[in-house]
Design a protein around this motif. Sequence first.
Motif, PDB file in Angstrom:
ATOM      1  N   LEU B  90       0.813  -1.213   0.000  1.00 24.92           N
ATOM      2  CA  LEU B  90       0.000   0.000   0.000  1.00 24.92           C
ATOM      3  C   LEU B  90       0.843   1.258   0.000  1.00 24.92           C
ATOM      4  N   SER B  91       2.051   1.152   0.546  1.00 22.83           N
ATOM      5  CA  SER B  91       2.856   2.364   0.635  1.00 22.83           C
ATOM      6  C   SER B  91       3.289   2.842  -0.744  1.00 22.83           C
ATOM      7  N   ARG B  92       3.376   1.893  -1.695  1.00 19.45           N
ATOM      8  CA  ARG B  92       3.817   2.293  -3.034  1.00 19.45           C
ATOM      9  C   ARG B  92       2.923   3.356  -3.643  1.00 19.45           C
ATOM     10  N   GLY B  93       1.662   3.124  -3.557  1.00 20.61           N
ATOM     11  CA  GLY B  93       0.743   4.069  -4.205  1.00 20.61           C
ATOM     12  C   GLY B  93       0.082   4.995  -3.217  1.00 20.61           C
ATOM     13  N   LEU B  94       0.618   5.021  -1.977  1.00 20.80           N
ATOM     14  CA  LEU B  94      -0.089   5.747  -0.928  1.00 20.80           C
ATOM     15  C   LEU B  94      -0.266   7.217  -1.275  1.00 20.80           C
ATOM     16  N   TYR B  95       0.778   7.784  -1.834  1.00 19.44           N
ATOM     17  CA  TYR B  95       0.707   9.209  -2.131  1.00 19.44           C
ATOM     18  C   TYR B  95      -0.470   9.502  -3.045  1.00 19.44           C
ATOM     19  N   SER B  96      -0.517   8.773  -4.150  1.00 19.85           N
ATOM     20  CA  SER B  96      -1.578   9.083  -5.107  1.00 19.85           C
ATOM     21  C   SER B  96      -2.942   8.688  -4.563  1.00 19.85           C
ATOM     22  N   THR B  97      -2.988   7.560  -3.876  1.00 18.34           N
ATOM     23  CA  THR B  97      -4.263   7.154  -3.297  1.00 18.34           C
ATOM     24  C   THR B  97      -4.781   8.225  -2.360  1.00 18.34           C
ATOM     25  N   PHE B  98      -3.917   8.644  -1.488  1.00 22.10           N
ATOM     26  CA  PHE B  98      -4.324   9.602  -0.474  1.00 22.10           C
ATOM     27  C   PHE B  98      -4.660  10.949  -1.103  1.00 22.10           C
ATOM     28  N   MET B  99      -3.755  11.413  -1.948  1.00 22.02           N
ATOM     29  CA  MET B  99      -3.940  12.746  -2.487  1.00 22.02           C
ATOM     30  C   MET B  99      -5.141  12.831  -3.420  1.00 22.02           C
ATOM     31  N   GLU B 100      -5.322  11.799  -4.204  1.00 20.62           N
ATOM     32  CA  GLU B 100      -6.461  11.855  -5.111  1.00 20.62           C
ATOM     33  C   GLU B 100      -7.767  11.863  -4.340  1.00 20.62           C
ATOM     34  N   ALA B 101      -7.806  11.080  -3.287  1.00 16.92           N
ATOM     35  CA  ALA B 101      -9.006  11.082  -2.466  1.00 16.92           C
ATOM     36  C   ALA B 101      -9.176  12.445  -1.810  1.00 16.92           C
ATOM     37  N   TYR B 102      -8.073  12.961  -1.302  1.00 20.09           N
ATOM     38  CA  TYR B 102      -8.105  14.221  -0.573  1.00 20.09           C
ATOM     39  C   TYR B 102      -8.675  15.349  -1.421  1.00 20.09           C
ATOM     40  N   THR B 103      -8.305  15.327  -2.684  1.00 24.39           N
ATOM     41  CA  THR B 103      -8.763  16.404  -3.564  1.00 24.39           C
ATOM     42  C   THR B 103     -10.244  16.326  -3.855  1.00 24.39           C
ATOM     43  N   GLN B 104     -10.831  15.185  -3.627  1.00 21.15           N
ATOM     44  CA  GLN B 104     -12.220  15.052  -4.058  1.00 21.15           C
ATOM     45  C   GLN B 104     -13.226  15.132  -2.920  1.00 21.15           C
TER      46      GLN B 104
END
Lengths: 483, 683
Positions: B90-104
Amino acid sequence: MALPGLSLPGLGLQLNTPTPLLGGQPSSAPQAIRQEDVPPQAEWRFEAGFGKPFTVKLLGGHAEFFGVELAPNQTYDFSGRKGAIFSWQGCRLEVSGDAESEYVGRETEYAIEWLNVHGMLESARDDSREGPRVLVVGPDHVGKSSLVRSLAGWGVKVGRTPTVVNLDPKEGLLAPPSSLTATTVGSQLDVENGYGISGISGPTVTPVKTPLVYHFPHASPLDKSDVYKALVTRMALSVTNKLEEDAQAKQSGIIIDTSGSLNDPRSNYDIINHIISEFSITLVLCLGSERLYNDLNRRFTTSKVGDESIPVLRISKPGGAVERDASFMKQMTQQQIRQYFFGTSKEPLNPHSHSIPYTDLNVLRAKSAASEPGPENPYGGGLDDDDEDDIPYANKPVKITGILYEKSPPGATLTGSLMAVKYCPGSSNEETVRDSTVMGFVYVAEVDDTRKKIRFLAPHPQRWGDRALVWGPWPEAIADLVV
Amino acid sequence: MSARSPRGSFSGDQNLADDFEESLQDLTQNNRLEISNLTLIAKESTEFAQDISKVLEKHIKSTAPTRKLPALYVLDSIVKNVGTPYTVYLSRGLYSTFMEAYTQVDSNTRRSMEAMLKTWKEPVPGSIDPRPVFPPDIVQPIENALMKAKMVVLQNQRTVQPLYRNTPTPPQYGNQPVPNLEYAQNRHYPQFNAQQQMMQQQQHIPQYQAQPSGSVYRQSPAVQPGNDVESIKTETALLISRMQGQFAMNPQDQNLRTKLQALLQLQDVLKVQSLEPSELQQIKSQISLLSIAPIPTPTPPPAASTQYWQPPVPLPQSNPSTQSFMPYSTPQPVVPPPSILAPGTLESLQALLANGQKPSTPQLRNAAPALQNASHAQLNTVAATPVMNSNDLIAALTKNNLLANLPNSTPAPPASNPPAAPPSHQSTASLLESLKGFLPPLTPSNTPSQTMSGRQAKIPMTAASLKEFRPELVRSLYDGQPNQCSNCGRRFLASDEGRTKKGRHLDWHFRTNQRMADSSVSRGQHRNWFVEEMEWIRLAEFDPSTTTAEDAAANAAGNKPQKRTQDSFVRAPPGMTKNTCSICYEEMKSSYAEELEDWVFTNAVMYGNPPRIVHATCAEEIKKSTHQPGSVPGLGGSLATVLAAAGNNNGRRSRSATPDSTLGKRKAESILAGLSARLKTDQ
């Protein structure tokens, strides 16, 4: 109405398993994920079996699967497919899952030829408001359908709306096998799933396509060539009419896929000639068979009789085109039928179950050339029911002459067969039944001889009234569709 | 729950991940039980950790904004209670997962997410393991991004409203992989969707986060210069790559070489200089004109020139979008910065450029006096002085413009500016000049298909023309349409039209995905009956993903003399499936319209004040009976009037045979579902 499938055997089982997550049934170890670099103008060929996950993801560069470009970083499922992901520019793929074979193919001259054919079509479209009408012929397993899809896919990509006609009853296009379809493709094709999906009641991954479906329940056009030719004539009429209504579609032209069995020198390519004249073909593409090419070329290119000659081009068969054996074809047929009722994993569908008494049914069986036209009732087993069955039919004005179709008394023999619901009523005459388009397909899930009822699996909650139900020797009965 | 999809009947053994996904989809709120159940499943299936992680990430990215937080809590619970191997995957894509969710998501959810993020920096509570949940090098970038985002929000509150709100098309991302947040640009969604509106208001935040230096503002004329320069740079880079492709095909083409050189220099100029906004605007308009231009391919190429993809090599460039389009960049000598152009002259210049083919327009005449003066005075200096000023620029442009008037004049570079001239002797002026030279005439009759397929050499239908590789065909399918949808791979032109289409296309994806994620919609679907011959023949083929529903409906109705009353419809507000017509008090049910790909109330209009959905036929009757269409008392008004009208309506119904509201209603409701609830009527 909400859960019509509940009573179906097998389906119920699934419905009752809440979360089989902890069952740990997947036996195979997690598949190794591997990366593959495909050099420019090469392709990643694979033969993936049914039921085994096999997915591909584009990590870099560009790649396409027979005319349809893969989006970057999207996972595509190609299980049950034999094909090749081609790259003009080179690409890196992430592949996971098991395939029977997979390798990078570099002999891809065929792709250049195919693309040039696309260029030719584009030139023809630019030149005239009447677009090119292309016929693709050749034996089985030489990539005819892939060529047709590529041409359609590229056409759509540059903003065209080509009309794709499938004249191969063995493989359906947006419809189950035994259908002949015409579709004007105005939106992107689906990477994984042929051309996408025909209209459903809910949202779809790719924009829906609308096929016009005719019914030819024989595996080979030669089994009933008169019916086949009549349907070709009828389809040509519909397609020509449509193109007259739609200028853009007219300019984009027609691309016709055919059955390998048309490659029949004994009949002097009778059916091919028929298609060429009915659809006013302007370009014939011949794959795989040199003899077919020479015969057609002699007739159409160098003919002194006709004032206009039709170019016949010999197109290379893709290096990855492989024989698909009988069992693979059978699985594919079943999968196509299943997808018609149940959809795909991305677009799951719920079929509906209808229990209909014998007396309300108009079942017709298409006769094949092989079957003897003599006996009224070829099914000895049905004799017991004759009295009851004759009553409803006697009440109706029967105009069936018995040459093309015969009454099919409901009975256990119907179980597992796929029937086409025609738009015409069951009492219509033979020609009407033959030419009538298909409203949908239904599957005979169960025949209850004691209660004189048949349970159908239908795609749609609405019943079809007195419309004709037609079935024939193709596709063969499937026992386990609902298991 | 009971309506589990039947797909399991033939799927293979990827069931576990699939089922995990399904269970995730059932997770609509922060339900402790469900979350711990999912965690348990994850714990007991660590051998499938990778699949599960993937499914989880995918779900977080694709699910509706309101369901992101529960899904994130699942992630949180898994990494805290199970730990490895999930933390690794999960840490591999954590940035994009988190940030994409955060933006929405909305601001409350954001706060929860921030709180959750904080806990990831600490060890798991009650654990003896002193290490944090996620290593700091995973969490830190997210924190930085959040910090940046907050700063931007603060800044934005001080500045004016986002400018691109007035632009006709949603902003585009150009060609870089687009994060999902682009869906936030949804414009055609029913206006009732409050959540949607909220997202639109917040959309400037995601963009800043996703691409701080990005080209999102390409559409807006007067935004921060920094962004604008970037966008021009991007476009320039794009053009250069296209030119290079052409040049590789025709290496002997002097003309092309000049253009290419000019472009490369322009790029350098952009790198080192700060230009005035108006100046930028001018360059921009030219670049964008150039990028619309079809690629002329006069001669068959001697060699393959398709740009081949190379396995990614880290490039020192900072802008991700230029990266992919610059296979190489020739080192160029630094050009001395020219003096800043006077705003007045630039305006006239702009007018000139905009009307490049019609120099007799009023704009030109207005601009002409100033230009003419300059041109005579400065023409000699063009040749003589290496460093030029703004007057030279104008002069050169004027001259060139006149040259362009001559019939069939090839855009030969002026003598003062020979193609072989050393780059250091050129400035923005000459650059612009040579750029302008190869602007093709913009004919208004350019149909989309023509532009798309480009002007290719005719290929005759002969066996001889089959074998030769034609890179221009590949280009027409790929680079010719650089604007790609990251969801389905579909490509669009880099023109305004292409951008508009892509905007609509993304909206379509958004609508579709949202409906698919909504389990109440995505379950229990069925296939429609196939169409009948005549219906098929009359069916106008169009792509619902790039044509707005309204356009399509208008096109379909265009042939008819007048829209029939019962053909009007209202898109169903989300969640609303039933409605009672406040005029006749009969129930209305929403139905799914194929063409619109949306749920609608057929035979319905918005009526009254406040507006409510009523039968179109009823509204029509009321208007007729009161004879004052504008001031019909609404539902908030006098009920008596409405009732009287309805009564009148009833009486009428029995008498009149023609526009019978009951019939109209019945008709609309009883259209066979399988024959699809088409809104256009069959003739």
